[in-house]
Design a protein around this motif. Structure first.
Motif, short mmCIF file in Angstrom:
data_model
loop_
_atom_site.label_atom_id
_atom_site.label_comp_id
_atom_site.label_asym_id
_atom_site.label_seq_id
_atom_site.Cartn_x
_atom_site.Cartn_y
_atom_site.Cartn_z
N LEU A 85 0.82 -1.21 0.00
CA LEU A 85 0.00 0.00 0.00
C LEU A 85 0.86 1.26 0.00
CD1 LEU A 85 -2.79 -0.99 2.55
CD2 LEU A 85 -3.03 -0.77 0.07
N ASP B 187 -6.38 2.05 -5.91
CA ASP B 187 -7.67 2.68 -5.73
C ASP B 187 -8.58 1.89 -4.80
OD1 ASP B 187 -7.21 4.78 -7.77
OD2 ASP B 187 -7.20 3.07 -9.14
N PHE C 19 -4.63 4.76 5.82
CA PHE C 19 -5.07 4.99 4.44
C PHE C 19 -6.58 5.27 4.45
CE2 PHE C 19 -1.56 1.99 4.60
CZ PHE C 19 -0.62 2.56 3.73
N LEU D 262 -8.97 5.00 1.33
CA LEU D 262 -8.91 3.79 0.51
C LEU D 262 -10.14 2.91 0.72
CD1 LEU D 262 -7.17 2.02 -1.41
CD2 LEU D 262 -6.24 0.92 0.66
#
Length: 239
Positions: free
Chosen positions: A63, A69, A96, A99
């Motif tokens: 990541l 995406d 994240f 995400l």
């Protein structure tokens, strides 16, 4: 966010063939599932797999190094530095936050799915379903639409038809979580009672309550839930 209620009548997103492909990282500790997921996603011309991982250390590295995406990840992936199950989902959500996550699991338990929804997961796919549902889930989350595979929806529908005495979508209390965690670690009721300075009867009551809330009947199901939910990896809190 109550994902289960949204899953009852999922709206279909609008998919266009134009534009850049959706970049996906897939994580699962079983090579066969990784291979199957890659092949399944290859059937979608608008999706590209840009990375794979078999445990949380590899996943976080992927990541960090490969922009993507959507993350498609298993829940039970022991062995990494960042744990697995719900703790891993929490780690990804913190580091994240933008995400979208598609969770793969063998457990279609409504309590677990509800908790995932509260953590920001908007798509859940069962490994018992056709892996093509992974690609559909990726498309849905890219459009901001929740998605659940057929087995997940069926589990929710079955719960709705059952007796109200089994509120399986309720979360466990802190004490019930601790009793379950210690029990699946191999401790007996007597040992847990001594560890937590409670009576055996009290510990047994917590375990029975946990089974009832989760809609489970056997210890084997409790072990499966604990593994998928990451309870085997939690540190012991004060009681």
């Amino acid at each position: 966010m109550n994902l289960l209620s949204q899953y009852e009548t999922p709206a279909k997103p609008e998919i266009t063939a134009n534009g850049p492909r959706t970049r996906v990282i897939v994580a699962d500790d079983h090579p066969v599932i990784l291979l199957g997921a890659r092949h399944a996603l290859a059937r979608f011309p608008d999706i590209e797999v840009v990375g794979e991982a078999r445990q949380s250390t590899e996943l976080v590295r992927a990541l960090t190094n490969a922009p993507c995406d959507v993350l498609v990840t298993d829940l039970a992936m022991p062995g990494g530095l960042h744990g697995d199950g719900l703790p891993l989902i929490g780690y990804v959500r913190r580091h994240f936050p933008a995400l979208p996550i598609v969770v793969l699991t063998m457990l279609e338990n409504p309590a677990l799915i509800r908790r995932l929804g509260e953590m920001g997961v908007t798509a859940v796919v069962s490994k018992s379903d056709d892996l093509a549902h992974i690609g559909l889930a990726v498309r849905y989350v890219m459009c901001g639409v929740p998605y659940a595979g057929p087995s997940v929806r069926a589990a929710h529908e079955a719960l709705g038809k059952g007796a109200p005495a089994k509120p399986a979508d309720k979360l466990l209390s802190r004490r019930e979580i601790e009793v379950v965690r210690l029990y699946v670690s191999g401790m007996t009721m007597k040992e847990i009672a001594a560890r937590l300075n409670r009576s055996i009867k009290t510990i047994s009551t917590h375990k029975i309550a946990a089974l009832r809330k989760l809609g489970l009947e056997r210890d084997s199901e409790l072990f499966q839930y604990a593994q998928s939910a990451g309870l085997m990896n939690l540190s012991s809190p004060s009681y």
